[in-house]
Motif scaffolding. Structure first.
Motif: not given
Length: 425
Positions: A184-191
């Protein structure tokens, strides 16, 4: 029997590059066929199928890629620069990324994989290989400052293979993240922050720092025992490779990137010093032995049923990747560059797939559960085998033709200097 086979294989690894010469048969082709023959006709050999030895397969291919990355960086004579490496940046930023996107699309649309497995297949099949592509890469470091410049095709393929093995890692991490928790957006930011920015930055920093420091020690250290360039100790290259990789991984950086960058930085410390050839020679021999071992085992795995889950459409897609996707994305990525049309065609076509792909798929399948893992292994193994055959047959004729045209063009521009004394008479 086992020791005899190992001895004969090692002897063949040293002999074959000299014997094959300009014959359109590569050493990887020979050892892949040898592995298939051994595991088909010799009874009692254990199965080398990678799923049964996941950790060994991953680590063995990892070491082989690391050694080859050090060799590739040491072999490059051209100093790193934005304009001097313009072809490389295009191949990484345009061709590799475009290839990942197209392969992932084909894997999802035609092969029926979900997003995670499709992206993984794109990341696994995108990087070119520094291990199996010796026929189309820079041979060894030049010792003289006035040595002839590297031709653009060999330089581009060597530098691309050196960099994109590490640059494909963020996309592999993305596939693992999608398979485990979604992205998701949070995961994309972490990636983006961790798997792209931090890991790449740490890998680059460790590579530059280690290469600069080791260059100072090897060539200019006031402590004579640390000035390894005076002692011609080739095995130090293995220590440099392992140490740089270990430090980068400890800092959660991309070790593949660190090792290649370290080799380039070490080469830049004293570019024309003969010690680089000593280091490269040791690395090349070690790389050749590891390559023989992996290819024999891969050939054995093919003979023992690794390709059983392969479907007809999988074969079509793999051949399309090798013969259409890579050549097309390579050609488009180089449009507007300073490469000529023949060099551009050679660079675009020779996107050799190999040991790096074996490592990536093995690593990913150990870190997440992907749908149809046996089929993924079959597709990757077939891609490597097909690349070994297709590129092994075409590499020598293509590079020979390119060299002859380059020499003819040089004669046309400058005249045949060997005829100058006769003309004067």
């Amino acid at each position: 029997m086992l020791f005899l086979a190992v001895g004969l294989a090692a002897f063949a690894a040293a002999l074959l590059p000299r014997v094959l010469g300009r014959v359109p048969v590569s050493m990887p082709m020979v050892f892949l066929a040898l592995g298939m023959g051994l595991f088909t006709f010799v009874p009692g050999l254990p199965s080398p199928v990678p799923q049964a030895h996941a950790s060994v397969t991953t680590h063995l291919s990892e070491v082989c890629v690391l050694v080859s990355l050090m060799g590739a960086g040491l072999a490059l004579d051209r100093p790193v620069g934005w304009r001097r490496w313009a072809t490389t940046w295009r191949l990484i930023g345009l061709t590799m990324v475009g290839s990942i996107a197209v392969v992932a699309l084909l894997a999802g649309w035609l092969l029926g994989f979900g997003l995670a497995a499709a992206l993984l297949l794109g990341a696994v099949l995108a990087p070119t290989d520094p291990v199996l592509a010796s026929e189309v890469q820079v041979a060894e470091p030049a010792e003289e400052e006035d040595a002839p410049a590297e031709d653009e095709a060999r330089f581009a393929l060597t530098s691309e293979a050196g960099l994109n093995d590490g640059m494909a890692f963020p996309f592999t991490y993305a596939a693992v993240a999608i398979a485990t928790t979604g992205l998701g957006w949070a995961g994309f930011g972490h990636w983006l922050a961790v798997d792209v920015a931090w890991r790449l930055g740490a890998g680059l920093a460790v590579g530059v720092g280690a290469g600069w420091l080791l260059g100072k020690l090897f060539f200019n250290s006031p402590v004579r025992p640390l000035r390894f360039a005076d002692h011609a100790e080739g095995f130090v290259a293995l220590a440099v490779t392992a140490g740089t990789y270990g430090l980068a991984e400890l800092l959660h950086g991309y070790g593949f990137v660190a090792v290649f960058v370290c080799a380039c930085a070490l080469r830049a410390a004293e570019r024309s010093h003969g010690y680089h050839r000593v280091l490269h020679s040791y690395i090349e021999q070690l790389e050749r032995l590891l390559t023989v071992l992996i290819l024999v085992l891969l050939g054995g795995a093919l003979a023992r049923g690794l390709l059983a889950p392969l479907r007809p459409l999988d074969v079509v897609v793999v051949l399309a990747v090798l013969l259409v996707v890579r050549p097309l994305t390579g050609w488009l990525g180089l449009l507007g560059s300073r490469t000529g049309p023949r060099e551009r065609a050679v660079i675009a076509f020779f996107g050799v797939r190999g040991i790096g792909s074996v490592f990536y798929v093995g690593w990913a399948l150990q870190h997440a559960d992907f749908a149809q893992p046996d089929r993924l292994w079959a597709i990757v193994a077939f891609a490597v085998a097909a690349s070994v055959v297709v590129h092994g047959i075409t590499a020598t004729p293509a590079m020979t033709l390119l060299d002859r045209r380059r020499q003819r063009a040089a004669v046309d521009r400058h005249g045949d200097e060997s005829l100058a004394p006769e003309t004067a008479v």
